[in-house]
Scaffold this active site. Structure first.
Site, PDB file in Angstrom:
ATOM      1  CB  VAL A   1      -0.960  -0.020   1.215  1.00 51.06           C
ATOM      2  CG1 VAL A   1      -1.654   1.323   1.383  1.00 51.06           C
ATOM      3  CG2 VAL A   1      -1.989  -1.141   1.050  1.00 51.06           C
ATOM      4  CG  ASP A   2       3.913   3.513   2.920  1.00 53.62           C
ATOM      5  OD1 ASP A   2       3.151   4.483   2.726  1.00 53.62           O
ATOM      6  OD2 ASP A   2       4.782   3.516   3.808  1.00 53.62           O
ATOM      7  CG  ASP A   3       6.806   0.687  -2.318  1.00 50.46           C
ATOM      8  OD1 ASP A   3       7.643   1.442  -2.830  1.00 50.46           O
ATOM      9  OD2 ASP A   3       7.075  -0.090  -1.394  1.00 50.46           O
TER      10      ASP A   3
ATOM     11  CB  ALA B   1       5.165   6.273  -2.692  1.00 49.59           C
TER      12      ALA B   1
END
Length: 623
Positions: free
Chosen positions: A367-369, A372
């Site tokens: 999710v974070d990548d 981003a």
């Protein structure tokens, strides 16, 4: 004066980053983790009898440079005395390298520390598994889970698929190794068993015993002949690994998993020169990067993560989406978007569309990548109809990953069964499940609000905000799982809630603001120790770091309509950290977390990314 200083610093950071961009549009910075990967690479080279003397020599040289005067190795600078597991890993690798005399005084100091700290039984499970492979630790003390556990159906209340992807990908080779009681036998393996006290009786707590009982009950219910079941489980573990080998030969693009996969394959009779093992080794060698102490093996290179964040930071600092460096980075990121289904699809039911952390990663997005990457392609997608479908697919994937409780996990949704935190592996409380975390939830909300235009009345946003509010600590902070630690979590929560319309006057944002101001250092910056995530309470550093100062500052800028004394003092400290003589530890202290208590990360890119975003925020808001 400060305004000019901010502007010139922003210009310098932009210039530096543009200079570092590769021809293909990416940015490659070192993902510097513990000495474990360097030590294990030496161990692998010697185990496989590979012709890698130069690489071994360079890795040995770096291990010596990382050793403290007391003879220990640490996970982070302010770790008292040293880290037992890191010291065992480095010591064994140095002995195994064949390049170090057994009587070397530096080794003798490490021996004393290992004995004093209680020997191998007090080490981390990952270290114990490594030692067991070489006959230095008894398999009987490790992982009392039968390999048949892998065959429990998804309908059973507790099964392999309930574990987080990180746990599963490690467990498959570890269960194989334990099942085979595998011990590698070569003439050059050092015998270091005398460094550990005689084995203690392994005892388990009530929660662990309940877990074992549940697993045992499930296995007994499997309708098959025990010998066939056993063989099926071995085959399942092997297939699970082989199906998750990436194009560079690594197993799900991690060093640690690939290391154990290689030994698991050897335990099943694969030869050292088998093409799968040869290619895996090549993939691991490609994970090398340069640090100020020499060559280092990354656990998973951060090229996609760094490229997404830098491209976004440059745009936040005023670089136009039509400018060459941004176009190239967007082109690179579009090629890295995932089109394959991975394990994440079992629960989520959405189409592929995420991004992973490393270039070789094609089935393990997070999710974070993904948020981003989406941040960095937003403006390009708005202007170019050919890019828009990638953005739409990415958004759909992120929203589809929301957990039942309203928060967001890292890799897979609804992997939240608390009983699994009793799994008999160190760090299971953090690694066995993939729960919602305040940092990931805050970051996702920030993206959905600032880039996707969603507001607090959107049902999934509303649910996310409600969950985040419940997670605030009594002192006003939030815990961050993937960064160090309370500063990181609080920054993510504040910026996330603000982006979806929660007002600055809200009592929880005001409490968070008061907390951030209360922990500001005398120099005006912010610094937090890696001990925070072990003690689960804020532990300050004696110095400030650029990334933590930038996170705290961006939070305050987000809240305040005009600069406050705390903000101005913080900006002065950040500029000093970036432009002044302060170097060394301020810039190299790890502010990323891989595995709480065991794996911390110094992202070399962070001293550019977060300060650039924060200074740009200050300039944009206050002129």
């Amino acid at each position: 004066m400060m305004k000019k200083n901010i502007e010139s610093t922003i210009r310098r950071l932009i210039h530096d980053l543009k200079q570092r961009q590769s021809e293909q549009g990416s940015w490659s910075f070192c993902f510097e983790n513990s000495v474990m990967t360097d030590a294990y690479m030496i161990i692998l080279i010697r185990s496989l009898e590979a012709d890698e003397d130069e690489l071994t020599r360079r890795l040995v040289d770096r291990l010596w440079k990382c050793q403290t005067r007391e003879g220990t190795w640490k996970l982070f600078e302010d770790e008292r005395e040293g880290n037992l597991s890191s010291t065992i890993d480095a010591y064994f690798a140095l002995r195994f390298s064949g390049l170090v005399e057994k009587e070397d005084k530096r080794l003798l100091r490490a021996e004393q520390f290992i004995k004093k700290k209680g020997g191998f039984h007090k080490a981390h499970s990952i270290t114990k598994f490594m030692l067991a492979i070489f006959g230095q630790f008894d398999w009987k003390h490790l992982l009392p889970i039968p390999i048949e556990f892998l065959l429990l159906p998804k309908t059973f209340p507790l099964n392999f698929w309930d574990l987080s992807s990180y746990a599963r990908v490690h467990l498959a080779p570890l269960l194989l190794l334990k099942n085979e009681r595998f011990i590698l036998k070569t003439s050059n393996i050092p015998n270091i068993r005398d460094l550990s006290r005689s084995s203690e009786i392994v005892s388990f707590n009530d929660r662990e015993l309940r877990l074992f009982s549940k697993i045992s009950e499930g296995i007994q219910g499997l309708a098959s002949i025990p010998s066939q079941l056993h063989q099926q489980a071995r085959q399942f573990a092997l297939s699970y690994m082989l199906q998750r080998i990436e194009k560079d030969g690594t197993y799900l693009s991690y060093f640690s998993t690939t290391f154990y996969m290689i030994f698991a394959l050897l335990s099943l009779g694969y030869k050292k020169n088998d093409p799968i093992i040869v290619k895996a080794m090549q993939g691991l060698k490609e994970m090398a990067c340069e640090t100020n102490k020499g060559i280092h093996i990354q656990n998973s290179p951060s090229i996609v993560w760094d490229t997404a964040l830098i491209s976004y930071a440059l745009q936040e600092a005023g670089v136009d989406a039509g400018e060459g460096s941004i176009k190239k980075s967007v082109g690179y990121l579009l090629k890295e978007q995932h089109f394959k289904y991975g394990d994440w699809a079992i629960e989520s039911g959405v189409n592929p569309g995420g991004w992973g952390f490393s270039e070789s990663n094609s089935i393990h997005p997070d999710v974070d990548d993904t948020t981003a990457a989406l941040r960095s392609i937003t403006y390009s997608a708005a202007e170019n109809p050919l890019i828009r479908p990638s953005w739409d697919r990415g958004i759909e994937w992120v929203i589809g990953m929301q957990n039942r409780d309203g928060g967001w996990p890292a890799f897979e949704k609804n992997k939240t069964k608390q009983i699994l935190t009793s799994f008999p592996l160190d760090g299971a409380e953090a690694a066995a499940i993939d729960p919602s975390t305040p940092d990931l939830t805050g970051r996702t909300l920030e993206f959905l609000g600032s880039r996707a235009g969603l507001t607090g009345d959107h049902p999934q946003v509303k649910k996310g905000v409600e969950w985040l509010k419940l997670m605030q600590k009594e002192d006003g902070s939030w815990y961050g799982r993937w960064g160090v630690c309370y500063i990181y979590g609080t920054w993510a929560a504040i910026t996330g809630m603000k982006a979806v319309g929660v007002p600055s006057s809200h009592k929880q944002i005001q409490r968070a603001k008061t907390w951030l101001e209360s922990i500001q250092q005398k120099d005006g910056g912010w610094g937090e120790s890696c001990y925070s995530d072990q003690k689960k309470t804020f532990v300050p550093l004696s110095f400030s770091t650029p990334s933590q100062t930038a996170w705290a500052l961006e939070s305050l800028i987000c809240i305040e309509d005009k600069p406050t004394p705390a903000i101005d003092l913080g900006v002065t400290a950040l500029l000093e950290l970036l432009n002044g003589t302060a170097g060394g530890i301020n810039r190299t202290y790890p502010t990323g977390v891989g595995l709480p208590g065991n794996f911390y990360i110094h992202y070399h890119s962070y001293q550019w990314i977060w300060p650039l975003i924060t200074l740009s925020r200050y300039k944009e808001k206050y002129g």
